[in-house]
Design an enzyme around this catalytic site. Sequence first.
Site, PDB file in Angstrom:
ATOM      1  N   GLN A 161       0.833  -1.195   0.000  1.00 18.23           N
ATOM      2  CA  GLN A 161       0.000   0.000   0.000  1.00 18.23           C
ATOM      3  C   GLN A 161       0.874   1.254   0.000  1.00 18.23           C
ATOM      4  OE1 GLN A 161      -2.768   0.457  -0.993  1.00 18.23           O
ATOM      5  NE2 GLN A 161      -3.931   2.001   0.094  1.00 18.23           N
ATOM      6  N   TYR A 162       1.993   1.224   0.719  1.00 17.88           N
ATOM      7  CA  TYR A 162       2.934   2.351   0.676  1.00 17.88           C
ATOM      8  C   TYR A 162       3.388   2.579  -0.767  1.00 17.88           C
ATOM      9  CZ  TYR A 162       7.167   5.097   1.284  1.00 17.88           C
ATOM     10  OH  TYR A 162       8.127   6.064   1.173  1.00 17.88           O
TER      11      TYR A 162
END
Length: 178
Positions: A66-67
């Site tokens: 997700q980062y």
Amino acid sequence: ATEGGIERQWAVNHLAPFLLTNLLLPSLQAAGSARVVTVASNAHHSAALRWDDLEMRRGLYRGFRQYANTKLANLLFTRELARRAAARGVTANALHPGVVATDLLLNGFPPLKLVRRFMRTPEQGAATAIYLASDPSIAGASGGYFIDSAPVSPSPDATNDESARRLWELSERMVGLG
């Protein structure tokens, strides 16, 4: 998740700068010459945006993925902003600061303290952002991705104009603009 129910990394790394920039855009355009600098990351090379699940709500949530997705979003945002603001005196560029020894990183991933001496200092990490914000030699440059104050090519996903447009429109809806 945030109080508004948005996945935290998506909210902080993408939607917040998207909204802030959009709210400031009239003032930036009125200035006649302005620069928007976005801190992205080479982690974007690991991204896999799922257009039907940008917040990774379905299936397995993977923090680093997700980062990476948010950092790809930063590059797509920069690309679309550069296109939209080109005629209005606003430039937009993004950068990878390197792996910087900040408290946020070191406290979030304590084993990294073992390799701290190989990381950049905060001053070294800020150098390219300062360059993009202030160096006269790149006053008209826009839509680029920089590492160590030099332009580099991002991933092919980060140069997709249709994805940049699509993300902009989805982001507008998510923050209540447009």
